[in-house]
Write an enzyme that holds these catalytic residues in place. Sequence first.
Site, short mmCIF file in Angstrom:
data_model
loop_
_atom_site.label_atom_id
_atom_site.label_comp_id
_atom_site.label_asym_id
_atom_site.label_seq_id
_atom_site.Cartn_x
_atom_site.Cartn_y
_atom_site.Cartn_z
N LYS A 208 -21.23 -5.14 -5.58
CA LYS A 208 -20.87 -3.85 -4.97
C LYS A 208 -22.06 -2.91 -5.09
CE LYS A 208 -17.09 -2.00 -3.06
NZ LYS A 208 -15.94 -2.61 -2.40
N SER B 73 -15.30 -10.55 6.91
CA SER B 73 -16.75 -10.46 6.69
C SER B 73 -17.34 -11.87 6.56
CB SER B 73 -17.06 -9.68 5.42
OG SER B 73 -17.12 -8.30 5.69
P1 NAD Z 1 -12.50 5.39 4.20
O1 NAD Z 1 -13.71 6.14 3.81
O2 NAD Z 1 -12.42 4.87 5.59
O3 NAD Z 1 -11.18 6.24 3.92
C1 NAD Z 1 -10.86 6.78 2.68
C2 NAD Z 1 -9.64 7.64 2.85
O4 NAD Z 1 -9.19 8.09 1.59
C3 NAD Z 1 -9.91 8.89 3.69
O5 NAD Z 1 -8.78 9.15 4.50
C4 NAD Z 1 -10.04 9.99 2.63
O6 NAD Z 1 -9.73 11.25 3.13
C5 NAD Z 1 -9.00 9.51 1.64
N1 NAD Z 1 -9.18 10.06 0.31
C6 NAD Z 1 -10.32 10.29 -0.37
N2 NAD Z 1 -10.03 10.84 -1.55
C7 NAD Z 1 -8.69 10.94 -1.63
C8 NAD Z 1 -7.78 11.43 -2.59
N3 NAD Z 1 -8.23 11.91 -3.75
N4 NAD Z 1 -6.47 11.36 -2.30
C9 NAD Z 1 -6.03 10.88 -1.14
N5 NAD Z 1 -6.83 10.40 -0.18
C10 NAD Z 1 -8.15 10.45 -0.43
O7 NAD Z 1 -12.40 4.21 3.14
P2 NAD Z 1 -11.60 2.86 3.29
O8 NAD Z 1 -12.56 1.83 3.77
O9 NAD Z 1 -10.31 3.08 3.99
O10 NAD Z 1 -11.35 2.53 1.75
C11 NAD Z 1 -10.17 2.97 1.05
C12 NAD Z 1 -9.94 2.02 -0.10
O11 NAD Z 1 -9.78 0.70 0.42
C13 NAD Z 1 -11.08 1.93 -1.12
O12 NAD Z 1 -10.55 1.70 -2.39
C14 NAD Z 1 -11.84 0.72 -0.66
O13 NAD Z 1 -12.61 0.13 -1.70
C15 NAD Z 1 -10.68 -0.17 -0.23
N6 NAD Z 1 -11.06 -1.27 0.64
C16 NAD Z 1 -11.59 -1.03 1.86
C17 NAD Z 1 -11.96 -2.12 2.64
C18 NAD Z 1 -12.52 -1.94 4.01
O14 NAD Z 1 -12.70 -2.93 4.71
N7 NAD Z 1 -12.78 -0.75 4.46
C19 NAD Z 1 -11.78 -3.42 2.19
C20 NAD Z 1 -11.21 -3.62 0.94
C21 NAD Z 1 -10.85 -2.53 0.18
#
Ligand code: NAD
Length: 407
Positions: A97, A339
Amino acid sequence: MSIFDDNLIRLREIQTLENIKDEELAVLLEPAQTNYTELDIAGHKFPAWRIVYNRALGPGKGGIRFHPEVSEDEVKSLAFWMSLKNSLANIPYGGAKGGIKFNPKEVSLEELEVISRKYIDYFYNFIGQDKDIPAPDVYTNSQVMSWMLDEFEQRAGHHEPGMITGKPVELGGLTMRADATAEGGYLLTQELAKKIINKKELKVAIQGFGNAGLVMAEKLFKAHYQVVAVSDSQGGIYQETGLDIPSLITFKAQKQSVHNWTSGEKISNAELLELDVDILVLAALENQITKDNAQQIKAPYLIELANGPIDNEADQILIANHKTIVPDILANSGGVIVSYFEWAQNRTGQILAEEYLRNLLQKKMINSWQRVYDKYSGQEAVRSLRQAAYSLAVQKILVAEKWRGKI
Ligand code: NAD
């Protein structure tokens, strides 16, 4: 307690459960490689990490996060979870990461490009399709991946299009990567709903409205779940009869927070977590449920689309309260599985039909779910789906380490 210390507690539980020797577990107690620097951009320092946790199953693989709260503890934990996730998903990767500590909302697009390129410049020697393969995570997207690919190719040429995934289609990405994480989580929600919950008209609350949470809301809405609450970093919105998710997505696309949506009741993120719903989807950040709010959680089913949203103390409370948690390393593995499809396609030059890949994603998700569920229901000492998932993932890595003669 740090996030990583929490992981070590969970690992020790698996050690006891599976009778793993100390010498064997030692390979999983710390990262294989930690790279850190401060990116210097016009006199401003940006702390940046790339951590490979384990390489027993293949090269490092895992996203890059841009966030003001990024820390070594967080990146290390995310890299650890990636190792377990890739192992459980049966894809040929170790875990890694990366992250840069800054607020991407406070910089211009030009500055964002410079920061993204500088990251690749600095970590160039450690990244590559056979070394360590980044991808998007919180506040990074296909545009960031494109700048990073371009920066890499200025030195390496077009030899390694698989050095990064989550690229746009024009640069070798897959259209389905954008919804893959939510698709995987949705498939498991459907399994839960059909085979375990057995109730019509399920009410859902979703914390986080980004790549993972927004797409999940869209899929659940289309499948006639009642999505009664969603939130982003500004706060949440609740409507008892179900939110109009397509309109909310249009609203969010205008750079608006869901908290300002007019039809519904404004709620805080903390209130969203405690709603009386059937399914709570966690799709924001780590440590959202801790011992401070775990007793107040009413939803009987929780889905961790985010990584690490429930800490270990909260886990114990939720288990005691008979909650079912679909753990992160299983629930959000759709993203890294797709991916892997992108990486494999980049390497072979072959272009596979999306329908074929969607079927493959479904098969892999259901296969992982089945293995985890069988382990959980077949072994009395296994207390949760998380323990079952961790146990399968850890054991596979240790077998690989044994074949390599490392333990
Ligand atoms: P993103 O940046 O697209 O979205 C994050 C979201 O969380 C946004 O809507 C933001 O406003 C919200 N957020 C931030 N802080 C917050 C808080 N304190 N309370 C509530 N909402 C809050 O990110 P993402 O890709 O959707 O990732 C979200 C989670 O999913 C992370 O833990 C990430 O590691 C995990 N994840 C994402 C992927 C992927 O493919 N994008 C894959 C596996 C895991």
